[in-house]
Motif scaffolding. Structure first.
Motif, PDB file in Angstrom:
ATOM      1  N   ASP A   1      45.232  26.988  35.653  1.00 21.35           N
ATOM      2  CA  ASP A   1      45.360  27.790  36.819  1.00 21.35           C
ATOM      3  C   ASP A   1      44.349  28.923  36.857  1.00 21.35           C
ATOM      4  OD1 ASP A   1      47.608  26.376  38.082  1.00 21.35           O
ATOM      5  OD2 ASP A   1      48.829  27.412  36.851  1.00 21.35           O
ATOM      6  N   ILE A   2      44.169  29.432  37.896  1.00 20.49           N
ATOM      7  CA  ILE A   2      43.415  30.732  37.823  1.00 20.49           C
ATOM      8  C   ILE A   2      43.761  32.004  38.536  1.00 20.49           C
ATOM      9  CG2 ILE A   2      41.008  31.497  38.989  1.00 20.49           C
ATOM     10  CD1 ILE A   2      40.100  28.725  38.888  1.00 20.49           C
ATOM     11  N   ALA A   3      43.624  33.128  37.984  1.00 19.64           N
ATOM     12  CA  ALA A   3      44.025  34.424  38.540  1.00 19.64           C
ATOM     13  C   ALA A   3      42.905  35.202  38.534  1.00 19.64           C
ATOM     14  CB  ALA A   3      45.042  35.088  37.461  1.00 19.64           C
ATOM     15  N   ARG A   4      42.510  35.844  39.642  1.00 21.42           N
ATOM     16  CA  ARG A   4      41.429  36.436  40.198  1.00 21.42           C
ATOM     17  C   ARG A   4      41.507  38.071  40.018  1.00 21.42           C
ATOM     18  NH1 ARG A   4      37.001  33.401  42.418  1.00 21.42           N
ATOM     19  NH2 ARG A   4      35.610  35.135  42.022  1.00 21.42           N
ATOM     20  N   CYS A   5      43.064  38.323  39.900  1.00 16.04           N
ATOM     21  CA  CYS A   5      43.280  40.025  39.759  1.00 16.04           C
ATOM     22  C   CYS A   5      44.412  40.109  38.761  1.00 16.04           C
ATOM     23  CB  CYS A   5      43.519  40.451  41.095  1.00 16.04           C
ATOM     24  SG  CYS A   5      44.948  39.776  41.928  1.00 16.04           S
ATOM     25  N   TYR A   6      44.621  41.235  38.626  1.00 18.28           N
ATOM     26  CA  TYR A   6      45.930  41.636  37.565  1.00 18.28           C
ATOM     27  C   TYR A   6      47.313  41.094  38.260  1.00 18.28           C
ATOM     28  CZ  TYR A   6      49.116  44.428  35.038  1.00 18.28           C
ATOM     29  OH  TYR A   6      50.222  44.931  34.440  1.00 18.28           O
ATOM     30  N   GLU A   7      47.178  41.391  39.486  1.00 15.51           N
ATOM     31  CA  GLU A   7      48.755  41.240  40.164  1.00 15.51           C
ATOM     32  C   GLU A   7      48.929  39.781  39.861  1.00 15.51           C
ATOM     33  OE1 GLU A   7      48.519  42.786  43.964  1.00 15.51           O
ATOM     34  OE2 GLU A   7      49.143  45.269  43.087  1.00 15.51           O
ATOM     35  N   ASP A   8      47.904  38.759  40.424  1.00 19.93           N
ATOM     36  CA  ASP A   8      47.987  37.452  40.176  1.00 19.93           C
ATOM     37  C   ASP A   8      48.482  36.679  39.021  1.00 19.93           C
ATOM     38  OD1 ASP A   8      47.705  37.420  42.988  1.00 19.93           O
ATOM     39  OD2 ASP A   8      45.734  36.659  42.826  1.00 19.93           O
TER      40      ASP A   8
ATOM     41  N   LEU B   1      41.571  35.432  29.023  1.00 17.53           N
ATOM     42  CA  LEU B   1      41.958  36.830  29.596  1.00 17.53           C
ATOM     43  C   LEU B   1      40.820  37.599  29.617  1.00 17.53           C
ATOM     44  CD1 LEU B   1      44.339  38.467  30.832  1.00 17.53           C
ATOM     45  CD2 LEU B   1      44.890  39.191  28.506  1.00 17.53           C
ATOM     46  N   ASP B   2      40.267  38.248  30.679  1.00 14.60           N
ATOM     47  CA  ASP B   2      39.252  39.244  30.915  1.00 14.60           C
ATOM     48  C   ASP B   2      40.264  40.616  30.954  1.00 14.60           C
ATOM     49  OD1 ASP B   2      37.096  40.455  31.351  1.00 14.60           O
ATOM     50  OD2 ASP B   2      36.998  39.910  33.633  1.00 14.60           O
ATOM     51  N   HIS B   3      39.334  41.667  30.745  1.00 16.60           N
ATOM     52  CA  HIS B   3      39.949  43.001  30.438  1.00 16.60           C
ATOM     53  C   HIS B   3      39.891  43.771  31.864  1.00 16.60           C
ATOM     54  CE1 HIS B   3      41.880  46.453  29.073  1.00 16.60           C
ATOM     55  NE2 HIS B   3      40.606  47.163  29.121  1.00 16.60           N
ATOM     56  N   GLN B   4      38.575  43.609  32.309  1.00 16.86           N
ATOM     57  CA  GLN B   4      38.181  44.514  33.534  1.00 16.86           C
ATOM     58  C   GLN B   4      38.503  43.642  34.885  1.00 16.86           C
ATOM     59  OE1 GLN B   4      36.296  48.270  32.944  1.00 16.86           O
ATOM     60  NE2 GLN B   4      34.385  46.855  32.473  1.00 16.86           N
ATOM     61  N   MET B   5      39.361  44.143  35.740  1.00 13.52           N
ATOM     62  CA  MET B   5      39.672  43.446  36.941  1.00 13.52           C
ATOM     63  C   MET B   5      39.924  44.155  37.896  1.00 13.52           C
ATOM     64  SD  MET B   5      42.911  41.163  35.737  1.00 13.52           S
ATOM     65  CE  MET B   5      42.176  40.869  34.132  1.00 13.52           C
ATOM     66  N   PRO B   6      40.350  43.940  39.282  1.00 12.58           N
ATOM     67  CA  PRO B   6      40.623  44.523  40.426  1.00 12.58           C
ATOM     68  C   PRO B   6      42.331  44.367  40.170  1.00 12.58           C
ATOM     69  CG  PRO B   6      39.408  42.866  41.312  1.00 12.58           C
ATOM     70  CD  PRO B   6      39.619  42.462  39.606  1.00 12.58           C
ATOM     71  N   ILE B   7      43.089  45.562  40.503  1.00 10.91           N
ATOM     72  CA  ILE B   7      44.489  45.253  40.380  1.00 10.91           C
ATOM     73  C   ILE B   7      44.899  44.273  41.534  1.00 10.91           C
ATOM     74  CG2 ILE B   7      46.639  46.632  40.773  1.00 10.91           C
ATOM     75  CD1 ILE B   7      45.066  47.595  38.439  1.00 10.91           C
ATOM     76  N   GLY B   8      44.559  44.354  42.723  1.00 14.56           N
ATOM     77  CA  GLY B   8      45.021  43.378  43.577  1.00 14.56           C
ATOM     78  C   GLY B   8      43.927  42.355  44.168  1.00 14.56           C
ATOM     79  N   ASN B   9      44.339  41.541  45.152  1.00 13.74           N
ATOM     80  CA  ASN B   9      43.243  40.599  45.622  1.00 13.74           C
ATOM     81  C   ASN B   9      42.215  41.206  46.363  1.00 13.74           C
ATOM     82  OD1 ASN B   9      41.872  38.490  46.838  1.00 13.74           O
ATOM     83  ND2 ASN B   9      43.525  37.167  47.047  1.00 13.74           N
ATOM     84  N   VAL B  10      40.947  41.091  46.232  1.00 11.21           N
ATOM     85  CA  VAL B  10      40.022  41.699  46.929  1.00 11.21           C
ATOM     86  C   VAL B  10      39.079  41.002  47.722  1.00 11.21           C
ATOM     87  CG1 VAL B  10      39.642  43.734  45.558  1.00 11.21           C
ATOM     88  CG2 VAL B  10      38.229  41.684  44.938  1.00 11.21           C
ATOM     89  N   GLY B  11      39.480  39.706  48.012  1.00  6.33           N
ATOM     90  CA  GLY B  11      38.985  38.485  48.829  1.00  6.33           C
ATOM     91  C   GLY B  11      37.545  38.375  48.367  1.00  6.33           C
ATOM     92  N   ASN B  12      36.613  38.302  49.251  1.00  5.72           N
ATOM     93  CA  ASN B  12      35.088  37.895  48.879  1.00  5.72           C
ATOM     94  C   ASN B  12      34.580  39.361  48.768  1.00  5.72           C
ATOM     95  OD1 ASN B  12      34.877  38.994  51.663  1.00  5.72           O
ATOM     96  ND2 ASN B  12      33.515  37.292  52.240  1.00  5.72           N
ATOM     97  N   LEU B  13      34.972  40.432  48.313  1.00  5.94           N
ATOM     98  CA  LEU B  13      34.247  41.562  48.250  1.00  5.94           C
ATOM     99  C   LEU B  13      33.220  41.362  47.036  1.00  5.94           C
ATOM    100  CD1 LEU B  13      34.110  44.503  49.008  1.00  5.94           C
ATOM    101  CD2 LEU B  13      35.639  45.036  47.278  1.00  5.94           C
ATOM    102  N   GLU B  14      33.279  40.646  46.090  1.00  2.00           N
ATOM    103  CA  GLU B  14      32.141  40.445  45.209  1.00  2.00           C
ATOM    104  C   GLU B  14      30.885  40.070  45.743  1.00  2.00           C
ATOM    105  OE1 GLU B  14      31.277  37.642  41.036  1.00  2.00           O
ATOM    106  OE2 GLU B  14      32.917  37.244  42.262  1.00  2.00           O
ATOM    107  N   ASP B  15      30.963  39.052  46.835  1.00  2.03           N
ATOM    108  CA  ASP B  15      29.805  38.566  47.525  1.00  2.03           C
ATOM    109  C   ASP B  15      29.520  39.407  48.565  1.00  2.03           C
ATOM    110  OD1 ASP B  15      29.658  36.103  45.883  1.00  2.03           O
ATOM    111  OD2 ASP B  15      31.227  35.100  47.401  1.00  2.03           O
ATOM    112  N   ALA B  16      30.413  40.132  49.458  1.00  7.51           N
ATOM    113  CA  ALA B  16      30.303  40.863  50.446  1.00  7.51           C
ATOM    114  C   ALA B  16      29.325  42.293  49.945  1.00  7.51           C
ATOM    115  CB  ALA B  16      31.206  41.174  51.258  1.00  7.51           C
ATOM    116  N   ASP B  17      30.076  42.957  49.017  1.00  8.41           N
ATOM    117  CA  ASP B  17      29.503  44.280  48.713  1.00  8.41           C
ATOM    118  C   ASP B  17      29.801  44.355  47.171  1.00  8.41           C
ATOM    119  OD1 ASP B  17      29.108  46.964  48.096  1.00  8.41           O
ATOM    120  OD2 ASP B  17      30.332  47.618  49.995  1.00  8.41           O
ATOM    121  N   PHE B  18      28.904  44.029  46.424  1.00  2.00           N
ATOM    122  CA  PHE B  18      29.208  44.053  44.838  1.00  2.00           C
ATOM    123  C   PHE B  18      29.444  45.278  44.142  1.00  2.00           C
ATOM    124  CE2 PHE B  18      27.948  43.622  40.441  1.00  2.00           C
ATOM    125  CZ  PHE B  18      28.974  42.470  39.929  1.00  2.00           C
ATOM    126  N   ASP B  19      28.742  46.502  44.810  1.00  2.00           N
ATOM    127  CA  ASP B  19      28.980  47.544  44.174  1.00  2.00           C
ATOM    128  C   ASP B  19      30.392  48.072  44.411  1.00  2.00           C
ATOM    129  OD1 ASP B  19      26.370  48.112  43.410  1.00  2.00           O
ATOM    130  OD2 ASP B  19      25.727  48.958  44.993  1.00  2.00           O
TER     131      ASP B  19
END
Length: 142
Positions: free
Chosen positions: A35-42, A56-74
């Motif tokens: 399974d895949i979790a893309r944020c801390y809450e998941d 386990l990665d260490h740095q991640m968003p707390i909640g789901n940020v959708g496609n923000l990585e593609d839309a606005d990487f900064d």
């Protein structure tokens, strides 16, 4: 069946980790599921499923940020928080047999105040397969 949770927020490293799992795990187990979790809450919510391995990665968003990585990487980068390794104690409390494999790209000194994973591996293409194979080989021999 071997159950794996991959906790990774970025698409490129996630692809490398998925490839490593798909390439290396069949050598050690005829049946596995991940399974895949893309944020801390998941990740926190999914831990109740009791995984054999948690990548386990260490740095991640707390909640789901959708496609923000593609839309606005900064903006995506600004959403990252150093929270992943704080899940290690919870993982071990819920399932002491779980093997936690840290995939953080931060240095050991940056991570020294956090719980330590059982093993660490790269999340870079080619290195991730080799590292995962080495870890599973150690576990199998042990």
């Amino acid at each position: 069946m071997v159950k794996i949770l991959i906790v990774e927020d970025q698409s490129g490293p996630l692809e490398a980790l998925e490839f490593a799992v798909k390439t290396v795990l069949p050598v050690y187990s005829t049946e596995f599921h991940y399974d895949i979790a893309r944020c801390y809450e998941d990740a926190q919510r999914m831990l109740q499923n009791r995984y054999d391995f948690v990548l386990l990665d260490h740095q991640m968003p707390i909640g789901n940020v959708g496609n923000l990585e593609d839309a606005d990487f900064d903006s995506f980068s600004r959403s990252l928080r150093p929270v992943g390794y704080s899940l290690i104690d919870e993982i071990k409390r819920q399932n002491p047999q779980s093997v936690v494999i840290g995939t953080s790209s931060l240095s050991a000194s940056e991570l020294k105040r956090y719980p330590r994973p059982d093993y660490v591996m790269s999340k870079m293409w080619n290195k991730s397969e080799r590292d995962l194979d080495n870890i599973l080989s150690k576990i199998n021999d042990g």
